[in-house]
Design a protein around this motif. Structure first.
Motif, PDB file in Angstrom:
ATOM      1  N   THR A 253      29.245  26.473 -33.192  1.00  0.00           N
ATOM      2  CA  THR A 253      28.864  27.106 -34.462  1.00  0.00           C
ATOM      3  C   THR A 253      28.851  26.157 -35.651  1.00  0.00           C
ATOM      4  OG1 THR A 253      31.175  27.754 -34.833  1.00  0.00           O
ATOM      5  CG2 THR A 253      29.746  29.344 -33.694  1.00  0.00           C
ATOM      6  N   GLN A 254      29.542  24.988 -35.542  1.00  0.00           N
ATOM      7  CA  GLN A 254      29.602  24.059 -36.675  1.00  0.00           C
ATOM      8  C   GLN A 254      29.449  22.612 -36.217  1.00  0.00           C
ATOM      9  OE1 GLN A 254      33.054  24.810 -39.236  1.00  0.00           O
ATOM     10  NE2 GLN A 254      33.039  26.970 -38.674  1.00  0.00           N
ATOM     11  N   GLN A 255      28.556  22.384 -35.280  1.00  0.00           N
ATOM     12  CA  GLN A 255      28.351  21.038 -34.748  1.00  0.00           C
ATOM     13  C   GLN A 255      27.659  20.156 -35.782  1.00  0.00           C
ATOM     14  OE1 GLN A 255      29.421  20.155 -31.735  1.00  0.00           O
ATOM     15  NE2 GLN A 255      28.571  18.081 -31.627  1.00  0.00           N
ATOM     16  N   THR A 256      28.241  18.983 -36.082  1.00  0.00           N
ATOM     17  CA  THR A 256      27.645  18.067 -37.055  1.00  0.00           C
ATOM     18  C   THR A 256      27.211  16.755 -36.420  1.00  0.00           C
ATOM     19  OG1 THR A 256      29.845  17.240 -37.646  1.00  0.00           O
ATOM     20  CG2 THR A 256      28.958  19.040 -38.987  1.00  0.00           C
ATOM     21  N   SER A 257      27.697  16.470 -35.218  1.00  0.00           N
ATOM     22  CA  SER A 257      27.339  15.225 -34.539  1.00  0.00           C
ATOM     23  C   SER A 257      26.408  15.520 -33.363  1.00  0.00           C
ATOM     24  CB  SER A 257      28.602  14.517 -34.035  1.00  0.00           C
ATOM     25  OG  SER A 257      29.306  15.351 -33.124  1.00  0.00           O
ATOM     26  N   GLU A 258      25.875  14.469 -32.783  1.00  0.00           N
ATOM     27  CA  GLU A 258      24.972  14.635 -31.650  1.00  0.00           C
ATOM     28  C   GLU A 258      25.746  15.139 -30.427  1.00  0.00           C
ATOM     29  OE1 GLU A 258      21.754  11.947 -29.052  1.00  0.00           O
ATOM     30  OE2 GLU A 258      22.736  11.143 -30.858  1.00  0.00           O
ATOM     31  N   ILE A 259      25.130  16.063 -29.703  1.00  0.00           N
ATOM     32  CA  ILE A 259      25.764  16.629 -28.517  1.00  0.00           C
ATOM     33  C   ILE A 259      25.634  15.641 -27.359  1.00  0.00           C
ATOM     34  CG2 ILE A 259      25.670  18.512 -26.819  1.00  0.00           C
ATOM     35  CD1 ILE A 259      24.568  20.277 -29.088  1.00  0.00           C
ATOM     36  N   PRO A 260      26.744  15.339 -26.661  1.00  0.00           N
ATOM     37  CA  PRO A 260      26.679  14.398 -25.526  1.00  0.00           C
ATOM     38  C   PRO A 260      25.629  14.831 -24.507  1.00  0.00           C
ATOM     39  CG  PRO A 260      28.955  14.878 -26.088  1.00  0.00           C
ATOM     40  CD  PRO A 260      28.112  15.812 -26.908  1.00  0.00           C
ATOM     41  N   GLY A 261      24.882  13.869 -23.989  1.00  0.00           N
ATOM     42  CA  GLY A 261      23.760  14.154 -23.105  1.00  0.00           C
ATOM     43  C   GLY A 261      24.125  14.913 -21.843  1.00  0.00           C
ATOM     44  N   ASP A 262      25.325  14.641 -21.281  1.00  0.00           N
ATOM     45  CA  ASP A 262      25.676  15.265 -20.009  1.00  0.00           C
ATOM     46  C   ASP A 262      25.962  16.755 -20.126  1.00  0.00           C
ATOM     47  OD1 ASP A 262      27.999  14.631 -21.458  1.00  0.00           O
ATOM     48  OD2 ASP A 262      29.234  14.721 -19.646  1.00  0.00           O
ATOM     49  N   ILE A 263      26.284  17.235 -21.347  1.00  0.00           N
ATOM     50  CA  ILE A 263      26.542  18.668 -21.505  1.00  0.00           C
ATOM     51  C   ILE A 263      25.457  19.378 -22.329  1.00  0.00           C
ATOM     52  CG2 ILE A 263      29.042  18.301 -21.333  1.00  0.00           C
ATOM     53  CD1 ILE A 263      29.197  18.793 -24.371  1.00  0.00           C
TER      54      ILE A 263
END
Length: 318
Positions: A253-263
């Motif tokens: 709901t409050q992601q500010t960084s890039e999401i890791p590729g594996d997930i």
């Protein structure tokens, strides 16, 4: 009173009958806990307190089932599950100690009067196979949680007692049932225990050890960001191990960084909504654990979808 119960009298006395909490009902609470009384209530029942003072774990759970067994345990592993959560692995030194997936433990620390209450995040199978149990505890100033984050070390000794009416414990003669698990934040703990238990049951299919045939499991898990998604890679690995039987849907709901590729393929931005749950079968058995607004919202959405109230099970920790 059992010998183990008598040994813990001093701890209970300080926790329940201290200057700030003394009342005639506290005396009754203490006797009920030490005698192993089975005072049951529905998992979703609201536990109202007469005072505005925040209730402690023993008060909130006074009407819940508690086992008679009180077991010593030793910390044999500590891992930072996230920046705010430590995961403890404990070896339990009592062969009679057992729990059902989804239950919690009373957590007694030597020299600390306050009693912690933490949901077990491991499966009953891990305890049966290796005498091990795991807890994932978020940092707080509450003495038991604070001790875990600031003083607990390998070899530290504690005492445990199982309790709780929120669990999944299918019997061999039960018909298969499909599960919906909805978690918010550290509310994933009891649901990860249930998920791991179902995975164990799938692994045991065809053996003499398991006569119950598990249904499918859908897990919806929401947290502020991927750093707070506890057990995320373990959960994804279970979905990969049992395609079509276990599925996971993760929300941030409050992601500010890039999401890791594996997930990344498993992660969706935004809250768990009515649209998210629109395809849920009304025949599912639903377990919810998380913040109060989330529990109330998801419960309402499921009822609108036709899921019977008796098939919606939740734990309130307030």
């Amino acid at each position: 009173m059992t010998l183990a119960g008598a040994a813990l009298w001093t701890i209970f006395r300080g926790a329940v009958i201290g200057p700030a909490a003394y009342s005639s009902s506290s005396s009754s609470l203490l006797l009920q806990l030490l005698s192993g009384s089975r005072i049951r209530c529905h998992s979703g029942a609201t536990r109202n307190m007469s005072s505005r003072r925040k209730a402690d774990h023993l008060e909130r759970t006074v009407n819940n089932f508690r086992q008679e067994t009180i077991a010593p345990a030793k910390v044999c592993g500590i891992v930072d599950e996230s920046e705010t959560v430590k995961r403890l692995r404990l070896v339990v030194m009592n062969k009679d100690f057992a729990f059902k997936a989804g239950q919690w433990v009373d957590f007694f620390i030597p020299g600390t009067s306050k009693v912690g209450g933490f949901s077990i995040c491991s499966s009953p199978g891990l305890l049966e196979r290796e005498s091990l149990l795991e807890l994932a505890v978020k940092y707080s100033k509450h003495p038991p949680a604070h001790w875990i984050h600031t003083q607990c070390d390998l070899g530290s000794e504690v005492t445990l007692r199982v309790g709780g009416d929120f669990f999944f414990d299918p019997q061999p003669s039960d018909s298969p049932v499909n599960l919906l698990l909805v978690a918010g934040g550290v509310g994933i703990n009891p649901l990860y225990s249930i998920l791991s238990h179902v995975a164990d049951l799938h692994r045991l299919q065809g053996s003499k050890q398991c006569k119950y045939k598990p249904g499918s499991v859908q897990l919806y898990f929401s947290a502020k960001n991927t750093g707070e998604l506890l057990f995320k890679r373990n959960i994804i690995n279970l979905a990969k191990e049992f395609p079509g039987k276990i599925s996971c849907h993760v929300h941030v709901t409050q992601q500010t960084s890039e999401i890791p590729g594996d997930i990344q393929p498993y992660v969706t931005a935004g809250r768990i909504s009515e649209r998210t749950l629109a395809h849920v079968s009304k025949d599912s058995l639903c377990y919810i654990c998380g913040p109060r607004p989330m529990i109330e919202s998801v419960s309402e959405q499921l009822e609108k979808l036709g899921v019977p109230k008796e098939s919606i099970i939740f734990e309130k920790w307030w």
